[in-house]
Design a protein around this motif. Structure first.
Motif, PDB file in Angstrom:
ATOM      1  N   LYS A 124       4.060   0.951 -13.497  1.00  0.00           N
ATOM      2  CA  LYS A 124       4.173  -0.335 -13.460  1.00  0.00           C
ATOM      3  C   LYS A 124       4.048  -1.227 -12.039  1.00  0.00           C
ATOM      4  O   LYS A 124       3.144  -2.056 -11.802  1.00  0.00           O
ATOM      5  CB  LYS A 124       5.249  -0.714 -14.168  1.00  0.00           C
ATOM      6  CG  LYS A 124       5.736  -2.184 -14.243  1.00  0.00           C
ATOM      7  CD  LYS A 124       7.134  -2.449 -14.751  1.00  0.00           C
ATOM      8  CE  LYS A 124       7.787  -3.944 -14.636  1.00  0.00           C
ATOM      9  NZ  LYS A 124       8.970  -4.016 -15.181  1.00  0.00           N
ATOM     10  N   ILE A 125       4.587  -0.322 -11.082  1.00  0.00           N
ATOM     11  CA  ILE A 125       4.803  -0.699  -9.829  1.00  0.00           C
ATOM     12  C   ILE A 125       3.124  -0.833  -9.497  1.00  0.00           C
ATOM     13  O   ILE A 125       2.726  -1.708  -8.592  1.00  0.00           O
ATOM     14  CB  ILE A 125       5.639   0.067  -8.726  1.00  0.00           C
ATOM     15  CG1 ILE A 125       6.906  -0.143  -9.269  1.00  0.00           C
ATOM     16  CG2 ILE A 125       5.352  -0.111  -7.530  1.00  0.00           C
ATOM     17  CD1 ILE A 125       7.867   0.874  -8.536  1.00  0.00           C
ATOM     18  N   LYS A 126       2.420   0.252  -9.423  1.00  0.00           N
ATOM     19  CA  LYS A 126       1.294   0.317  -8.989  1.00  0.00           C
ATOM     20  C   LYS A 126       0.249  -0.819  -9.705  1.00  0.00           C
ATOM     21  O   LYS A 126      -0.647  -1.301  -8.886  1.00  0.00           O
ATOM     22  CB  LYS A 126       0.443   1.701  -9.304  1.00  0.00           C
ATOM     23  CG  LYS A 126      -0.759   1.784  -8.727  1.00  0.00           C
ATOM     24  CD  LYS A 126      -1.447   3.317  -9.309  1.00  0.00           C
ATOM     25  CE  LYS A 126      -2.851   3.288  -8.764  1.00  0.00           C
ATOM     26  NZ  LYS A 126      -3.247   4.792  -9.206  1.00  0.00           N
ATOM     27  N   ALA A 127       0.144  -0.871 -10.953  1.00  0.00           N
ATOM     28  CA  ALA A 127      -0.439  -2.031 -11.645  1.00  0.00           C
ATOM     29  C   ALA A 127      -0.149  -3.583 -10.994  1.00  0.00           C
ATOM     30  O   ALA A 127      -0.915  -4.045 -11.205  1.00  0.00           O
ATOM     31  CB  ALA A 127      -0.202  -1.951 -13.163  1.00  0.00           C
ATOM     32  N   ALA A 128       1.276  -3.459 -10.868  1.00  0.00           N
ATOM     33  CA  ALA A 128       1.478  -4.920 -10.288  1.00  0.00           C
ATOM     34  C   ALA A 128       1.106  -5.069  -8.762  1.00  0.00           C
ATOM     35  O   ALA A 128       0.551  -6.171  -8.401  1.00  0.00           O
ATOM     36  CB  ALA A 128       2.798  -5.071 -10.413  1.00  0.00           C
ATOM     37  N   GLN A 146       0.957  -1.229   0.004  1.00  0.00           N
ATOM     38  CA  GLN A 146      -0.230   0.012  -0.151  1.00  0.00           C
ATOM     39  C   GLN A 146       0.817   1.322  -0.263  1.00  0.00           C
ATOM     40  O   GLN A 146       0.490   2.260  -0.692  1.00  0.00           O
ATOM     41  CB  GLN A 146      -0.914   0.114   1.207  1.00  0.00           C
ATOM     42  CG  GLN A 146      -2.027  -0.954   1.032  1.00  0.00           C
ATOM     43  CD  GLN A 146      -2.888  -1.091   2.300  1.00  0.00           C
ATOM     44  OE1 GLN A 146      -2.348  -0.888   3.516  1.00  0.00           O
ATOM     45  NE2 GLN A 146      -4.164  -1.340   2.175  1.00  0.00           N
ATOM     46  N   GLN A 147       1.875   1.214   0.844  1.00  0.00           N
ATOM     47  CA  GLN A 147       2.972   2.521   0.841  1.00  0.00           C
ATOM     48  C   GLN A 147       3.485   2.509  -0.410  1.00  0.00           C
ATOM     49  O   GLN A 147       3.664   3.713  -1.134  1.00  0.00           O
ATOM     50  CB  GLN A 147       3.933   2.222   1.781  1.00  0.00           C
ATOM     51  CG  GLN A 147       4.659   3.373   2.107  1.00  0.00           C
ATOM     52  CD  GLN A 147       5.610   3.311   3.157  1.00  0.00           C
ATOM     53  OE1 GLN A 147       6.660   2.802   2.914  1.00  0.00           O
ATOM     54  NE2 GLN A 147       5.737   4.179   4.326  1.00  0.00           N
ATOM     55  N   ALA A 148       3.786   1.440  -1.327  1.00  0.00           N
ATOM     56  CA  ALA A 148       4.673   1.550  -2.505  1.00  0.00           C
ATOM     57  C   ALA A 148       3.691   2.205  -3.774  1.00  0.00           C
ATOM     58  O   ALA A 148       4.013   2.736  -4.476  1.00  0.00           O
ATOM     59  CB  ALA A 148       5.036   0.289  -2.969  1.00  0.00           C
ATOM     60  N   VAL A 149       2.328   1.674  -3.346  1.00  0.00           N
ATOM     61  CA  VAL A 149       1.152   2.271  -4.154  1.00  0.00           C
ATOM     62  C   VAL A 149       1.143   3.736  -4.022  1.00  0.00           C
ATOM     63  O   VAL A 149       0.961   4.642  -4.973  1.00  0.00           O
ATOM     64  CB  VAL A 149      -0.207   1.530  -4.104  1.00  0.00           C
ATOM     65  CG1 VAL A 149      -1.181   2.117  -4.906  1.00  0.00           C
ATOM     66  CG2 VAL A 149       0.006   0.002  -4.678  1.00  0.00           C
ATOM     67  N   GLU A 150       1.219   4.184  -2.782  1.00  0.00           N
ATOM     68  CA  GLU A 150       0.958   5.541  -2.475  1.00  0.00           C
ATOM     69  C   GLU A 150       2.125   6.586  -3.023  1.00  0.00           C
ATOM     70  O   GLU A 150       1.940   7.492  -3.616  1.00  0.00           O
ATOM     71  CB  GLU A 150       0.924   5.936  -1.046  1.00  0.00           C
ATOM     72  CG  GLU A 150       0.816   7.196  -0.719  1.00  0.00           C
ATOM     73  CD  GLU A 150       0.828   7.461   1.064  1.00  0.00           C
ATOM     74  OE1 GLU A 150       1.086   8.569   1.562  1.00  0.00           O
ATOM     75  OE2 GLU A 150       0.298   6.492   1.612  1.00  0.00           O
ATOM     76  N   MET A 151       3.450   5.900  -3.049  1.00  0.00           N
ATOM     77  CA  MET A 151       4.662   6.405  -3.505  1.00  0.00           C
ATOM     78  C   MET A 151       4.547   6.653  -4.999  1.00  0.00           C
ATOM     79  O   MET A 151       4.748   7.491  -5.694  1.00  0.00           O
ATOM     80  CB  MET A 151       5.777   5.638  -3.193  1.00  0.00           C
ATOM     81  CG  MET A 151       6.052   5.696  -1.636  1.00  0.00           C
ATOM     82  SD  MET A 151       7.468   4.475  -1.128  1.00  0.00           S
ATOM     83  CE  MET A 151       8.866   5.071  -2.032  1.00  0.00           C
ATOM     84  N   ALA A 152       3.970   5.642  -5.868  1.00  0.00           N
ATOM     85  CA  ALA A 152       3.850   5.532  -7.073  1.00  0.00           C
ATOM     86  C   ALA A 152       3.027   6.505  -7.603  1.00  0.00           C
ATOM     87  O   ALA A 152       2.955   7.369  -8.689  1.00  0.00           O
ATOM     88  CB  ALA A 152       3.487   4.153  -7.756  1.00  0.00           C
ATOM     89  N   ILE A 212      -2.287  -6.978  -3.477  1.00  0.00           N
ATOM     90  CA  ILE A 212      -2.808  -6.541  -2.279  1.00  0.00           C
ATOM     91  C   ILE A 212      -4.291  -6.976  -2.091  1.00  0.00           C
ATOM     92  O   ILE A 212      -4.683  -7.839  -1.170  1.00  0.00           O
ATOM     93  CB  ILE A 212      -3.264  -5.058  -2.112  1.00  0.00           C
ATOM     94  CG1 ILE A 212      -1.990  -4.227  -2.112  1.00  0.00           C
ATOM     95  CG2 ILE A 212      -4.183  -4.550  -0.925  1.00  0.00           C
ATOM     96  CD1 ILE A 212      -1.972  -2.643  -2.193  1.00  0.00           C
ATOM     97  N   GLN A 213      -5.265  -7.064  -3.216  1.00  0.00           N
ATOM     98  CA  GLN A 213      -6.487  -8.042  -2.874  1.00  0.00           C
ATOM     99  C   GLN A 213      -6.393  -9.201  -2.838  1.00  0.00           C
ATOM    100  O   GLN A 213      -7.230  -9.859  -2.193  1.00  0.00           O
ATOM    101  CB  GLN A 213      -7.208  -7.318  -4.187  1.00  0.00           C
ATOM    102  CG  GLN A 213      -7.307  -6.032  -4.697  1.00  0.00           C
ATOM    103  CD  GLN A 213      -8.120  -5.287  -3.226  1.00  0.00           C
ATOM    104  OE1 GLN A 213      -9.105  -5.632  -2.673  1.00  0.00           O
ATOM    105  NE2 GLN A 213      -7.656  -4.194  -3.033  1.00  0.00           N
ATOM    106  N   THR A 214      -5.204  -9.904  -3.496  1.00  0.00           N
ATOM    107  CA  THR A 214      -5.056 -11.257  -3.337  1.00  0.00           C
ATOM    108  C   THR A 214      -4.758 -11.621  -1.843  1.00  0.00           C
ATOM    109  O   THR A 214      -5.424 -12.786  -1.455  1.00  0.00           O
ATOM    110  CB  THR A 214      -4.156 -11.917  -4.414  1.00  0.00           C
ATOM    111  OG1 THR A 214      -4.363 -11.296  -5.685  1.00  0.00           O
ATOM    112  CG2 THR A 214      -3.844 -13.007  -4.204  1.00  0.00           C
TER     113      THR A 214
END
Length: 205
Positions: free
Chosen positions: A92-96, A68-74, A101-103
Motif C-alpha cells: 500500500k505504501i509503495k502504491a501510494a 523514494q526511501q520508503a518505497v525501497e523499504m517497502a 514522487i512523479q507528481t
C-alpha cells in the motif's frame, strides 16, 4: 403645390433614428453574452496553479527522496516480511508514494527548479526528518521473517512521522495549492498508517 410642415419632417427623422438606434442596441446586447465569456474564461483559470514559493520547492525536493526511501523499504518487505499485514501495508505504501514522487518531479520541472540529487540521505542539501541512515537500511536488508517485520515497522513509523512533520510545514507556509493539498493527503494517510503499524508492532511483541 402642397408642402409638408417642417415639424413633420423632423418628427419622422427622429423616429427613424430612434428605430436604427434601437436595432443597433439590440444587436449589441444580444452579442454581448457571446463575447464576454470568451474574453473572461482565460483570465479566470490561468494563474492559480502557477503560484509557488520557496517552501513549496523545498517540500518537493525533500519529499521526493524521502518517498523514494520508503518505497525501497517497502520493496524489501516483498521478499523478507513474514507477517501478512506487514506485506499488505508495504504494498500500500509503495502504491501510494510512487505516483506522488512523479507528481512532485513534475512540479519542480514546471517551476524550473532542480530535482533532488546526492542520494536519499539528503534532498538538495536539506536534512530530512525520519530518514534512515545507510546503516539502518543495511540492517533492514539483512533481516528476515519476524525480525524484519519488527525492524520494518519501527523504522517506517519513524519515517512516517518525519514525513508528517514536513507535510505540516508545507501546509502552514506553502503557497501552491496542489502542493498544500498533497501535504494534507500525506499527513492524513501516513498518520493513519502510523496508528496501524503501532498496533501491528504491539501484536508482534
Amino acid at each position: 403645390m402642397i408642402t409638408k410642415p417642417a415639424g413633420v419632417s423632423l418628427v419622422t427623422g427622429a423616429l427613424l433614428l430612434a428605430a436604427c438606434g434601437s436595432m443597433t442596441a439590440g444587436r449589441s446586447a444580444s452579442a454581448l453574452p457571446n463575447i464576454v465569456p470568451a474574453v473572461a474564461t482565460p483570465t479566470t483559470s490561468a494563474q492559480p496553479g502557477a503560484a509557488f514559493n520557496d517552501t513549496d520547492v523545498m517540500f518537493a525536493q525533500m519529499m521526493i527522496p524521502h518517498h523514494q526511501q520508503a518505497v525501497e523499504m517497502a520493496e524489501l518487505a516483498e521478499t523478507r516480511a513474514s507477517d501478512k499485514e506487514v506485506k499488505e501495508l508495504a504494498a500500500k505504501i509503495k502504491a501510494a508514494q510512487d505516483p506522488e514522487i512523479q507528481t512532485m518531479k513534475g512540479w519542480l520541472t514546471g517551476w524550473g527548479k532542480p530535482l533532488p540529487s546526492g542520494g536519499m540521505d539528503q534532498g538538495m542539501g536539506h536534512d530530512m526528518p525520519g530518514m534512515m541512515s545507510a546503516a539502518d537500511m543495511k540492517k533492514l536488508e539483512d533481516a528476515k521473517g519476524s525480525a524484519f517485520d519488527k525492524a520494518f515497522l519501527q523504522m517506517m513509523i519513524a519515517h512516517h512521522k518525519g514525513a508528517i512533520t514536513m507535510a505540516r510545514t508545507e501546509r502552514e507556509r506553502g503557497k501552491n495549492q496542489e502542493a498544500k493539498q498533497l501535504a494534507d493527503t500525506i499527513e492524513t494517510g501516513q498518520q493513519a498508517e502510523v496508528e496501524q503499524m503501532q498496533k501491528i508492532l504491539a501484536r508482534l511483541q
